[in-house]
Write an enzyme that holds these catalytic residues in place. Structure first.
Site, mmCIF file in Angstrom:
data_model
loop_
_atom_site.group_PDB
_atom_site.id
_atom_site.type_symbol
_atom_site.label_atom_id
_atom_site.label_comp_id
_atom_site.label_asym_id
_atom_site.label_seq_id
_atom_site.Cartn_x
_atom_site.Cartn_y
_atom_site.Cartn_z
ATOM 1 N N GLU A 96 0.812 -1.210 0.000
ATOM 2 C CA GLU A 96 0.000 0.000 0.000
ATOM 3 C C GLU A 96 0.844 1.258 0.000
ATOM 4 O OE1 GLU A 96 -3.236 -1.918 3.030
ATOM 5 O OE2 GLU A 96 -2.230 -0.056 3.520
ATOM 6 N N CYS A 109 2.708 8.206 2.019
ATOM 7 C CA CYS A 109 3.150 7.168 2.962
ATOM 8 C C CYS A 109 3.467 5.913 2.153
ATOM 9 C CB CYS A 109 2.018 6.931 3.958
ATOM 10 S SG CYS A 109 2.312 5.547 5.061
ATOM 11 N N CYS A 116 5.469 -7.836 7.904
ATOM 12 C CA CYS A 116 6.457 -7.319 8.855
ATOM 13 C C CYS A 116 6.762 -8.405 9.873
ATOM 14 C CB CYS A 116 5.902 -6.080 9.566
ATOM 15 S SG CYS A 116 7.070 -5.344 10.736
ATOM 16 N N CYS A 120 4.009 -6.639 16.220
ATOM 17 C CA CYS A 120 3.333 -5.810 17.223
ATOM 18 C C CYS A 120 1.880 -6.277 17.320
ATOM 19 C CB CYS A 120 3.386 -4.331 16.842
ATOM 20 S SG CYS A 120 5.077 -3.745 16.682
ATOM 21 N N CYS A 123 -1.121 -4.450 15.435
ATOM 22 C CA CYS A 123 -0.921 -4.020 14.050
ATOM 23 C C CYS A 123 -1.312 -5.120 13.080
ATOM 24 C CB CYS A 123 0.547 -3.642 13.860
ATOM 25 S SG CYS A 123 0.989 -3.307 12.152
ATOM 26 N N CYS A 339 -2.500 1.034 8.684
ATOM 27 C CA CYS A 339 -1.515 0.043 8.278
ATOM 28 C C CYS A 339 -2.071 -1.316 7.811
ATOM 29 C CB CYS A 339 -0.708 -0.195 9.562
ATOM 30 S SG CYS A 339 1.005 -0.383 9.391
HETATM 31 N N1 SAH Z 1 7.172 -0.428 11.270
HETATM 32 C C1 SAH Z 1 7.282 0.968 11.453
HETATM 33 C C2 SAH Z 1 6.523 1.774 10.410
HETATM 34 C C3 SAH Z 1 5.181 1.256 9.983
HETATM 35 S S1 SAH Z 1 3.911 1.290 11.203
HETATM 36 C C4 SAH Z 1 6.861 1.348 12.859
HETATM 37 O O1 SAH Z 1 6.283 0.528 13.565
HETATM 38 O O2 SAH Z 1 7.124 2.487 13.246
HETATM 39 C C5 SAH Z 1 3.577 3.046 11.297
HETATM 40 C C6 SAH Z 1 2.836 3.463 12.542
HETATM 41 O O3 SAH Z 1 1.505 2.943 12.540
HETATM 42 C C7 SAH Z 1 3.489 2.969 13.831
HETATM 43 O O4 SAH Z 1 3.684 4.048 14.730
HETATM 44 C C8 SAH Z 1 2.473 1.993 14.383
HETATM 45 O O5 SAH Z 1 2.542 1.969 15.791
HETATM 46 C C9 SAH Z 1 1.165 2.537 13.849
HETATM 47 N N2 SAH Z 1 0.055 1.564 13.755
HETATM 48 C C10 SAH Z 1 0.109 0.277 13.381
HETATM 49 N N3 SAH Z 1 -1.125 -0.281 13.419
HETATM 50 C C11 SAH Z 1 -1.988 0.679 13.829
HETATM 51 C C12 SAH Z 1 -3.389 0.726 14.072
HETATM 52 N N4 SAH Z 1 -4.161 -0.332 13.872
HETATM 53 N N5 SAH Z 1 -3.916 1.894 14.488
HETATM 54 C C13 SAH Z 1 -3.140 2.994 14.661
HETATM 55 N N6 SAH Z 1 -1.823 3.018 14.435
HETATM 56 C C14 SAH Z 1 -1.239 1.870 14.035
HETATM 57 FE FE1 SF4 Z 2 5.733 -3.888 11.951
HETATM 58 FE FE2 SF4 Z 2 3.288 -2.996 12.426
HETATM 59 FE FE3 SF4 Z 2 5.043 -3.174 14.420
HETATM 60 FE FE4 SF4 Z 2 5.390 -1.306 12.511
HETATM 61 S S1 SF4 Z 2 3.695 -1.428 13.963
HETATM 62 S S2 SF4 Z 2 6.956 -2.692 13.378
HETATM 63 S S3 SF4 Z 2 4.583 -2.411 10.720
HETATM 64 S S4 SF4 Z 2 4.224 -4.896 13.240
#
Ligand code: SAH
Ligand code: SF4
Length: 361
Positions: A96, A109, A116, A120, A123, A339
């Site tokens: 995306e 973005c 990934c 997390c 996510c 994301c």
């Molecule tokens: N992997 C990197 C960049 C991609 S995620 C990172 O984690 O920083 C980009 C941002 O989106 C991160 O700050 C993450 O915490 C946030 N994010 C992921 N899933 C989300 C969700 N469902 N709602 C809100 N923010 C989210």
């Molecule tokens: Fe990976 Fe999602 Fe964690 Fe960013 S927030 S490091 S994309 S698992």
């Protein structure tokens, strides 16, 4: 098959060009012509369509191929004009890219991996696991394809906040950054690019050594214990170490290179005033704006969106404690802008089409 020209950093290309007997000026011109051409409405498919002397191009063509641009698989415009692209790669995988217009800014973005590995808990991309790293032509290709699609809508800023952990794919991301920022590439000012990371400290140091892009650190927990509950990466790279490094660095190089912090507010998990107080304590002495991101729920996620009252109170607490803080509005909620979520919807649609086809045979 020949390697792709678009995967070469400028430095690597200059070395190759010297071997091909091209002068530095000729090599720079070719680099610029190739990268600029990928934003044209009709992307050149052969070297003969590149704007450079044919004799020189013939030599390059023996060693390198032009990379294909990602294809637009799906494009959605949300009510707030966020434009979300689902882009198809040559191996059939999708990633995306999202365009977010805001005032005079237009932020793109981009994704850095398919899936990934950081897992997390909140996510959706994390739930997919890592399929593969994106190569430089696939990262820069998102920018080039978006430029084509956006026409007069300017891309003024870029964030690596789409799918994937950019610093887990460090070499390819560094090459992409060089192509994006160099004047002979796309000429995007480095200070207008933010790379977001879950906190891979050794790679953060390399990023700072080799580039001047901005760093966004995903904090997401008010203290190490709570962070570990949602971010397994805390075990390998404790946030306290990352913050100690950033604290020392800001003392050494000054505030103009400060990082930015992201904090996803998970309803009932990390959004209380006690959490806000912990966060202030943890970030003490580390300058940088804090972006609060209300959790964007996705099907199957165990977390809740925080209430508006909780977001406001958390925000007010940080402000009262002299932190520069913003609440990031969830843009393009109606096109599933968080994301990894357009991708998920697309996969579901593919599944239901497959089920339909199976049922009719
Ligand atoms: N992997 C990197 C960049 C991609 S995620 C990172 O984690 O920083 C980009 C941002 O989106 C991160 O700050 C993450 O915490 C946030 N994010 C992921 N899933 C989300 C969700 N469902 N709602 C809100 N923010 C989210
Ligand atoms: Fe990976 Fe999602 Fe964690 Fe960013 S927030 S490091 S994309 S698992």
């Amino acid at each position: 098959m020949l390697p792709y020209f678009h995967d070469l950093s400028l430095t690597a290309w200059l070395a190759e060009a010297a071997e091909l007997g091209l002068t530095r000026v000729q090599a720079l011109r070719i680099f610029r012509a190739v990268h600029r051409a990928s934003t044209f409405p009709h992307v050149p498919e052969s070297w003969t369509q590149i704007d450079a002397p044919p004799k020189q191009l013939a030599r390059v063509a023996e060693r390198f191929a032009l990379a294909p641009l990602p294809k637009v698989v799906d494009k959605r415009v949300s009510e707030d004009y966020t434009i979300k692209f689902l882009l198809g790669l040559a191996d059939g995988r999708n990633v995306e890219a999202v365009y977010i217009p805001e005032g005079t800014r237009g932020t793109l973005c981009v994704s850095s991996q398919v899936g990934c590995a950081m897992a997390c808990d909140f996510c959706f991309t994390g739930k997919m696991g890592l399929h593969r790293h994106l190569r430089p032509h696939e990262i820069v290709g998102q920018y080039a394809r978006a430029r084509q699609e956006l026409g007069n809508l300017e891309i003024t800023n870029m964030v690596f906040m789409g799918m994937g952990e950019p610093l887990h794919n460090l070499d390819n991301v560094l090459t992409s950054l060089e192509i994006l920022t160099n004047d002979y590439g796309h000429g995007v000012p480095p200070r207008r690019i933010s790379v977001s990371t879950s906190g891979l400290l050794p790679a953060i140091k390399v990023l700072f050594e080799k580039t001047t892009v901005r760093l966004a650190l995903s904090v997401n927990g008010p203290n190490p214990e709570k962070r570990l509950r949602v971010m397994p990466v805390e075990k390998a790279y404790p946030i306290e170490d990352v913050l100690a490094y950033l604290r020392a660095r800001s003392e050494a190089v000054g505030n103009h290179h400060q990082a930015m912090f992201e904090y996803v507010l998970l309803g009932g998990e990390n959004d209380s005033l006690e959490d806000a107080a912990d966060l202030v304590r943890m970030l003490e002495g580390v300058p940088g704006r804090i972006n609060l991101i209300p959790f964007n729920p996705h099907p199957g996620s165990p977390y809740l969106r925080p209430t508006d009252e909780a977001v406001d109170a958390f925000h007010a607490y940080l402000r009262a404690h002299d932190r520069n803080v913003f609440v990031r509005k969830s843009r393009g909620r109606d096109v599933l802008a968080a994301c990894g979520q357009l991708h998920q919807q697309h996969e579901r649609r593919k599944e239901s089409i497959r089920a339909f086809l199976n049922s009719t045979h």
